[in-house]
Design a protein around this motif. Structure first.
Motif, short mmCIF file in Angstrom:
data_model
loop_
_atom_site.label_atom_id
_atom_site.label_comp_id
_atom_site.label_asym_id
_atom_site.label_seq_id
_atom_site.Cartn_x
_atom_site.Cartn_y
_atom_site.Cartn_z
N ASP A 1 0.83 -1.20 0.00
CA ASP A 1 0.00 0.00 0.00
C ASP A 1 0.87 1.26 0.00
O ASP A 1 0.47 2.28 -0.54
N ASP A 2 2.03 1.18 0.63
CA ASP A 2 2.96 2.31 0.72
C ASP A 2 4.38 1.82 0.49
O ASP A 2 4.74 0.73 0.94
N LEU A 3 5.18 2.63 -0.18
CA LEU A 3 6.58 2.27 -0.42
C LEU A 3 7.45 2.54 0.80
O LEU A 3 7.20 3.49 1.55
N ASN A 4 8.47 1.71 0.99
CA ASN A 4 9.50 1.94 1.99
C ASN A 4 10.62 2.76 1.35
O ASN A 4 10.72 2.85 0.12
N ASP A 5 11.49 3.32 2.16
CA ASP A 5 12.58 4.15 1.66
C ASP A 5 13.52 3.41 0.71
O ASP A 5 14.06 4.00 -0.21
N ASP A 6 13.73 2.11 0.94
CA ASP A 6 14.69 1.36 0.12
C ASP A 6 14.03 0.56 -1.01
O ASP A 6 14.67 -0.28 -1.63
N ASP A 7 12.77 0.84 -1.31
CA ASP A 7 12.06 0.11 -2.36
C ASP A 7 12.36 0.66 -3.75
O ASP A 7 12.53 1.87 -3.93
#
Length: 107
Positions: free
Chosen positions: A46-52
């Motif tokens: 649903d939401d991206l992480n910083d390292d995606d």
């Protein structure tokens, strides 16, 4: 980055996202598991992480974290039906071996 997805897998992911009613895309990742060392992880995002890293492959958004990325270059995601069984199949050119049950692999 060469990630591919078969038409069958793309349609299945799209239908799951529609049924779910929300979601950015599908996370393809790895975790330490099994007798060979690594297992694949599939989950909705649903939401991206910083390292995606985000890839649009045949109309499907595939999200891969930086740690898994090195092991997944060149992977093909497929969806296969065999008799009563159906599921996603990973064709990973980086895999050097798999355990007997097929749940984990090594590079």
């Amino acid at each position: 980055m060469a990630i591919s997805i078969t038409p069958a897998a793309a349609e299945r992911v799209k239908s799951f996202l529609v049924s779910r009613g929300k979601g950015l895309g599908l996370r393809l990742g790895l975790r330490t598991s099994g007798c060979s060392g690594m297992a694949y992880v599939l989950e909705f995002v649903d939401d991206l992480n910083d390292d995606d890293e985000l890839y649009d492959v045949d109309g499907v958004k595939i999200i891969i974290d930086a740690k898994s990325l090195v092991y997944l270059q060149g992977i093909e995601l497929d969806f296969v039906k065999e008799g009563l069984n159906e599921g996603f199949q990973f064709n990973n050119p980086n895999a050097k071996g798999e355990c007997g049950c097929g749940e984990s692999f090594t590079v």
